[in-house]
Structures are given as structure tokens and as C-alpha cells.
Design a protein around this motif. Structure first.
Motif, PDB file in Angstrom:
ATOM      1  N   GLU A 107      68.221  59.008  24.490  1.00  0.00           N
ATOM      2  CA  GLU A 107      69.556  59.352  23.994  1.00  0.00           C
ATOM      3  C   GLU A 107      70.052  60.649  24.619  1.00  0.00           C
ATOM      4  N   PHE A 108      69.176  61.629  24.743  1.00  0.00           N
ATOM      5  CA  PHE A 108      69.567  62.904  25.343  1.00  0.00           C
ATOM      6  C   PHE A 108      69.937  62.703  26.813  1.00  0.00           C
ATOM      7  N   ASP A 109      69.093  61.973  27.525  1.00  0.00           N
ATOM      8  CA  ASP A 109      69.310  61.741  28.959  1.00  0.00           C
ATOM      9  C   ASP A 109      70.576  60.923  29.204  1.00  0.00           C
ATOM     10  N   ALA A 110      70.909  60.032  28.286  1.00  0.00           N
ATOM     11  CA  ALA A 110      72.131  59.226  28.440  1.00  0.00           C
ATOM     12  C   ALA A 110      73.381  60.101  28.321  1.00  0.00           C
ATOM     13  N   ARG A 111      73.330  61.102  27.438  1.00  0.00           N
ATOM     14  CA  ARG A 111      74.477  62.002  27.244  1.00  0.00           C
ATOM     15  C   ARG A 111      74.572  63.054  28.341  1.00  0.00           C
ATOM     16  N   SER A 112      73.416  63.551  28.746  1.00  0.00           N
ATOM     17  CA  SER A 112      73.375  64.647  29.711  1.00  0.00           C
ATOM     18  C   SER A 112      72.160  64.444  30.613  1.00  0.00           C
ATOM     19  N   SER A 155      69.171  70.294  33.715  1.00  0.00           N
ATOM     20  CA  SER A 155      70.325  69.423  33.878  1.00  0.00           C
ATOM     21  C   SER A 155      70.358  68.896  35.306  1.00  0.00           C
TER      22      SER A 155
END
Length: 105
Positions: free
Chosen positions: A16-21, A33
């Protein structure tokens, strides 16, 4: 890639984190990042927590394996010729097996 980090990257938290950023793992040992190279403190903290919990799980699994080995040894009737001692060992073995299964059946 180490197995622990590989497993962490399969978690919902990471995905979920990687999908957003989008992030990459840097040569310095942490996530940054993918866009600007800034450290991702939240994700690095989550990874550190995951690694610590995995270390504890591995330690517990080693203890469980040691108990299983003892159970196997204690089930061996050749361990002693004393019948009451054998009976006592079998009771202990039964209790250990139940504990490893998570309680009483």
C-alpha cells in the motif's frame, strides 16, 4: 535481497505504501523515494519492526524444535528400564505435545 526484507515487501503495509509513493531500497540500507531519493522513515521503521519480530519468531521456532527433539528422545522406551519413570516421561511428553499444539484437546 535478504529473505526478511523480501517477505516484508510482500506485506500489505509495504504494498500500500509503495503504491502511493514508489520506493527503492538504497545501498545505505533503507528505503528511499524512487522520485527524489528522500528517506522513507515510516517504511524503514516498519521494516525494522518486522525484522525484530521475525528474529523473535525464529528464536521461538528454534525452541520448539528443541522441545520436539526432546519429545522424540523421551518417547524412546530404551531410555530407562524403570517403568514408573517411563510412565512419568510419557506424561511429560503428552503435556509438551499439548502445549505445542496450543493447549488442551
Amino acid at each position: 535481497m535478504d529473505k526478511c526484507r523480501e517477505a516484508f515487501e510482500k506485506t500489505r503495509t509495504f504494498k500500500e505504501f509503495d503504491a502511493r509513493s514508489p520506493v527503492v531500497f538504497s545501498n545505505f540500507g533503507g528505503y528511499v523515494s524512487a522520485e527524489d531519493g528522500r528517506p522513507q522513515v515510516y517504511l524503514n521503521g516498519a521494516l525494522a519492526s518486522y525484522q525484530e519480530q521475525q528474529k523473535r519468531i525464529d528464536e521461538l521456532q528454534a525452541k520448539v524444535e528443541a522441545v520436539k527433539q526432546l519429545i522424540g528422545e523421551y518417547k524412546d522406551p530404551a531410555i530407562t528400564s524403570d517403568k514408573s519413570f517411563q510412565h512419568g516421561l510419557l506424561l511429560v511428553v503428552d503435556e509438551l505435545e499439548q502445549a505445542l499444539k496450543g493447549g488442551e484437546e
